[in-house]
Motif scaffolding. Structure first.
Motif, PDB file in Angstrom:
ATOM      1  N   PHE A  14      33.796  56.471  52.460  1.00  0.00           N
ATOM      2  CA  PHE A  14      33.858  57.832  52.967  1.00  0.00           C
ATOM      3  C   PHE A  14      35.185  58.461  52.381  1.00  0.00           C
ATOM      4  O   PHE A  14      35.315  59.638  52.297  1.00  0.00           O
ATOM      5  N   ILE A  15      36.259  57.455  52.626  1.00  0.00           N
ATOM      6  CA  ILE A  15      37.626  58.055  51.831  1.00  0.00           C
ATOM      7  C   ILE A  15      37.442  58.484  50.622  1.00  0.00           C
ATOM      8  O   ILE A  15      37.953  59.685  50.016  1.00  0.00           O
ATOM      9  N   ARG A  16      36.782  57.935  49.932  1.00  0.00           N
ATOM     10  CA  ARG A  16      36.727  57.929  48.355  1.00  0.00           C
ATOM     11  C   ARG A  16      35.555  59.474  48.140  1.00  0.00           C
ATOM     12  O   ARG A  16      35.992  60.070  47.251  1.00  0.00           O
ATOM     13  N   PHE A  17      34.610  59.416  49.173  1.00  0.00           N
ATOM     14  CA  PHE A  17      33.769  60.577  48.891  1.00  0.00           C
ATOM     15  C   PHE A  17      33.603  61.121  50.292  1.00  0.00           C
ATOM     16  O   PHE A  17      32.530  61.056  50.941  1.00  0.00           O
ATOM     17  N   PRO A  18      34.497  62.117  50.694  1.00  0.00           N
ATOM     18  CA  PRO A  18      34.519  62.555  52.114  1.00  0.00           C
ATOM     19  C   PRO A  18      33.138  63.466  52.379  1.00  0.00           C
ATOM     20  O   PRO A  18      32.751  63.590  53.417  1.00  0.00           O
ATOM     21  N   VAL A  19      32.527  63.993  51.153  1.00  0.00           N
ATOM     22  CA  VAL A  19      31.580  64.757  51.426  1.00  0.00           C
ATOM     23  C   VAL A  19      30.254  63.852  52.103  1.00  0.00           C
ATOM     24  O   VAL A  19      29.536  64.386  53.002  1.00  0.00           O
ATOM     25  N   LEU A  20      30.329  62.565  51.734  1.00  0.00           N
ATOM     26  CA  LEU A  20      29.167  61.744  52.109  1.00  0.00           C
ATOM     27  C   LEU A  20      29.550  61.408  53.740  1.00  0.00           C
ATOM     28  O   LEU A  20      28.596  61.415  54.711  1.00  0.00           O
ATOM     29  N   ALA A  21      30.907  61.315  54.124  1.00  0.00           N
ATOM     30  CA  ALA A  21      31.334  61.167  55.583  1.00  0.00           C
ATOM     31  C   ALA A  21      30.635  62.410  56.251  1.00  0.00           C
ATOM     32  O   ALA A  21      30.025  62.303  57.351  1.00  0.00           O
ATOM     33  N   ASP A  58      44.027  58.401  57.412  1.00  0.00           N
ATOM     34  CA  ASP A  58      43.039  59.097  56.397  1.00  0.00           C
ATOM     35  C   ASP A  58      41.760  58.985  56.954  1.00  0.00           C
ATOM     36  O   ASP A  58      40.552  59.604  56.876  1.00  0.00           O
ATOM     37  N   VAL A  59      41.303  57.681  57.588  1.00  0.00           N
ATOM     38  CA  VAL A  59      40.111  57.500  58.349  1.00  0.00           C
ATOM     39  C   VAL A  59      39.934  58.425  59.608  1.00  0.00           C
ATOM     40  O   VAL A  59      38.697  58.985  59.636  1.00  0.00           O
ATOM     41  N   LEU A  60      40.925  58.504  60.328  1.00  0.00           N
ATOM     42  CA  LEU A  60      40.863  59.383  61.543  1.00  0.00           C
ATOM     43  C   LEU A  60      40.347  60.812  61.091  1.00  0.00           C
ATOM     44  O   LEU A  60      39.643  61.451  61.735  1.00  0.00           O
ATOM     45  N   LEU A  61      41.087  61.190  59.888  1.00  0.00           N
ATOM     46  CA  LEU A  61      41.094  62.814  59.560  1.00  0.00           C
ATOM     47  C   LEU A  61      39.519  63.161  59.304  1.00  0.00           C
ATOM     48  O   LEU A  61      39.142  64.058  59.209  1.00  0.00           O
ATOM     49  N   LEU A  62      38.778  61.895  58.641  1.00  0.00           N
ATOM     50  CA  LEU A  62      37.311  62.096  58.322  1.00  0.00           C
ATOM     51  C   LEU A  62      36.590  62.594  59.628  1.00  0.00           C
ATOM     52  O   LEU A  62      35.503  63.415  59.060  1.00  0.00           O
ATOM     53  N   ALA A  63      36.839  62.352  60.557  1.00  0.00           N
ATOM     54  CA  ALA A  63      36.058  62.602  61.911  1.00  0.00           C
ATOM     55  C   ALA A  63      36.530  63.851  62.386  1.00  0.00           C
ATOM     56  O   ALA A  63      35.624  64.575  63.385  1.00  0.00           O
ATOM     57  N   LEU A  64      37.538  64.562  61.938  1.00  0.00           N
ATOM     58  CA  LEU A  64      37.969  65.986  62.600  1.00  0.00           C
ATOM     59  C   LEU A  64      37.316  67.184  61.730  1.00  0.00           C
ATOM     60  O   LEU A  64      37.626  67.285  60.557  1.00  0.00           O
ATOM     61  N   ASP A  65      37.061  68.220  62.594  1.00  0.00           N
ATOM     62  CA  ASP A  65      36.564  69.283  61.918  1.00  0.00           C
ATOM     63  C   ASP A  65      37.832  70.026  61.522  1.00  0.00           C
ATOM     64  O   ASP A  65      38.931  69.782  62.145  1.00  0.00           O
ATOM     65  N   PRO A  66      38.110  70.852  60.514  1.00  0.00           N
ATOM     66  CA  PRO A  66      39.259  71.342  60.184  1.00  0.00           C
ATOM     67  C   PRO A  66      39.736  72.344  61.147  1.00  0.00           C
ATOM     68  O   PRO A  66      40.905  72.444  61.289  1.00  0.00           O
TER      69      PRO A  66
END
Length: 192
Positions: A31-38, A76-84
């Motif tokens: 997910f870090i490498r491909f945030p669109v998948l997250a 970096d992992v935490l930010l994947l779960a946050l709406d902009p």
């Protein structure tokens, strides 16, 4: 609060524990490498019914992963779960505990979230220990504890922590932190 404003808690209760894992899991690395998948995975999770076995398992996994990332300071992992447009509110009840007075209030976006985390970790060595998630569909109430040791003072803290999280398309849109369960339920318009 009047009777007509309160909804009885009818969410799905999900127990959750964390390990002391210090490395990213395979899914986190992907997910870090491909945030669109997250984001696609988050949207798919949000479409599942709260009572489904798959959603309960995924909710426990997602939250466990997030807490483990927080405990190892992996933003970096935490930010994947946050709406902009994420909003992070530090309420008065928490501000008297581990939150510094200048961090009370609402912090917006990824920048606001990072500012709070950096400031907290300058002062405290924090560890989060979730115990239970109550899934209401578009909202989650996470009950647990925060344990901390002052980096400069050595002061120890062990306090209950309740995160009320509002979801939008599977991402965290808003998080409010409380040290009192009834206060967190009231903020959600719920009671037990």
């Amino acid at each position: 609060m009047s009777e007509e404003q309160v909804e009885v808690v009818r969410g799905v209760r999900i127990p959750v524990t964390v390990s002391s894992e210090t490395r990213r899991t395979l899914d986190e690395r992907i997910f870090i490498r491909f945030p669109v998948l997250a984001r696609a995975a988050a949207r798919a999770w949000s479409r599942l019914r709260p009572r489904s076995q798959l959603r309960r398992a995924l909710t426990a996994h997602i939250w466990r992963s997030g807490i483990e990332a927080a405990n190892r300071r992996d933003v970096d992992v935490l930010l994947l779960a946050l709406d902009p447009a994420f909003e992070f509110e530090m309420t008065e009840s928490v501000a008297g505990g581990y939150v510094l007075p200048d961090l009370g209030g609402v912090h917006r976006g990824h920048e606001g979230f990072l500012r709070v985390w950096q400031r907290l970790f300058e002062v405290w060595d924090l560890k989060f220990e979730p115990e239970e998630i109550i899934d209401f569909g578009d909202r989650l109430l996470v009950a647990g504890r925060v344990k901390a040791q002052g980096r400069h003072t050595g002061i120890a803290l062990d306090s209950p922590l309740f995160n009320l999280v509002t979801m939008r398309q599977g991402l965290f849109a808003r998080q409010q932190d409380f040290s009192d369960r009834d206060e967190a339920l009231e903020a959600a318009g719920l009671s037990e």
